[in-house]
Motif scaffolding. Sequence first.
Motif, PDB file in Angstrom:
ATOM      1  N   SER B   9       2.548  21.925 -21.581  1.00  0.00           N
ATOM      2  CA  SER B   9       2.145  20.963 -20.389  1.00  0.00           C
ATOM      3  C   SER B   9       2.375  19.378 -20.923  1.00  0.00           C
ATOM      4  CB  SER B   9       0.640  21.192 -20.342  1.00  0.00           C
ATOM      5  OG  SER B   9      -0.089  20.665 -21.598  1.00  0.00           O
ATOM      6  N   GLU B  50       4.653  25.865 -16.656  1.00  0.00           N
ATOM      7  CA  GLU B  50       3.857  24.802 -17.198  1.00  0.00           C
ATOM      8  C   GLU B  50       2.437  25.121 -16.410  1.00  0.00           C
ATOM      9  OE1 GLU B  50       5.132  21.964 -13.514  1.00  0.00           O
ATOM     10  OE2 GLU B  50       5.770  21.535 -15.492  1.00  0.00           O
ATOM     11  N   ARG B  56      -6.314  25.480 -17.451  1.00  0.00           N
ATOM     12  CA  ARG B  56      -6.116  25.411 -18.792  1.00  0.00           C
ATOM     13  C   ARG B  56      -7.248  26.381 -19.418  1.00  0.00           C
ATOM     14  NH1 ARG B  56      -7.908  24.339 -23.224  1.00  0.00           N
ATOM     15  NH2 ARG B  56      -6.786  23.687 -24.955  1.00  0.00           N
TER      16      ARG B  56
END
Lengths: 398, 80
Positions: B9, B50, B56
């Motif tokens: 990322s 990504e 996350r």
Amino acid sequence: MQAVPQCPFDHHAITDAEAAWGTYDQLRDQGVTHSREHGGFYVLSRYEHVLAALRDPDTFASGQGTRIPAIGDGMIIPLDFDPPGHTAYRALITEHVTPESVRGMVPGLREMIDGLIDGFHAKGGGDWVAEVGLPLPLNVLVQVVGFAPETVAQFRDLTAQSWKQISEQDLFAARAGLFELVRRELQRHRETRPDDYITSLIGKEIDGRPITDDELQRLLLAFAVAGHETTMNASGSMLRYLVEDPARQGRLREKPELIPAFVEEVLRYSSPVQCIGRCTTRDVEIGGVRIPAGSRVLLVYAGANRDTARFDHADAFDVDRGAAGHLAFGFGRHQCAGALLARTELRLVLEKLVTMPEVEYAGAPDFGGLEGGAMSGPSYLPLRFTSNRSPDGAGAWR
Amino acid sequence: MTDPITVSSPSEVLELDLDKCNGYGNCVFAAPEMFELDLASNVPILLKAEWSDGEREALAAAVADCPAGALRLRKRDALG
């Protein structure tokens, strides 16, 4: 904070594995409960609670043993240890069963499993547990670990005896016969140094010092016990669910690509290891209940795996459900190190069976009770083949 | 020994070390948007190069849940 409900639950008193499912339902309905048996322990049986405990292994620790009641000096490696010791111990196993190394084992495993099932077929069937379910993992312990055939032949009886004694005496005493067997295996490997996994362990280092005999014995004991009974029970349950609905066999024949999903659903639905213990290292709140530091906690995998809050129609066997996330192997730090090997063995059994005539019950099965307050699988599973088609479709077997 | 597979990322790098992976599939369970299990080899396949802020949390759970310690999430350094 609510008062914790008391329940009279005793996992060592389950003599009918089929009736246990209703007991787990009741436990789940009550949330976190406490039993006064075996010196007192908390019971977690909802999926959410069991997973939360497994995800917090520093709080729900293993170093005081993973059996309830406590096991004295009967700890096995790496099951009954916490980091830092656990980390080095566990690596000794995991580096031997990586996806790549298990792939390399497949041809030898397939030949052995096909041979067992061909032999079973040639006899016209029999008790799956005795004829295939038990020999299969014992042969794996010979092929993959390096035990002698005459050693593994004694594992079943000695393990069964140790479970009968576990609720009354120290596990080290209950497992004296098994310890003696692995001691002799270590001696044999020191003297003759066959090219196998056990010999490779003898020269290993733990944190920069040589591994001790005591450690080697406790590690081999994990293979001796966890390496045969769990797979035996899983394959027995797998065959049971296969024969209980003939449509399942037909479907696997038409779509062998469903085999991995079938294996996962068997694991979720049967939970070969139905529960395991932990001990809390600090006060912790779970499900609105405060569990004090130093408490024994029983994690009921079997209850979690049939929790409708996590799995729709959890009490139904459904190959199409997507059983990923089941806790049959535990989860996280102590998750079964042999999981991939076990899954591979179970898949190979089905890959062979879909090329054979269909199987059906040849008599009344016995699903047994919980061995050692944890282990569940058919104790007797009489099966026969329904047709006389040969594996290659030509000629008749009988 | 093989080098870890890495994806990034803007601020972090995810490393997947296939030498350590034991094929448990926990990452697939924790972060199905990010991982898929290759049933032939039993190792995870990274589905994305990504991830978003929303993904996350699941990714961090996948890292924490790996019994083999094959996943690592680290800050991106000057070399990326």
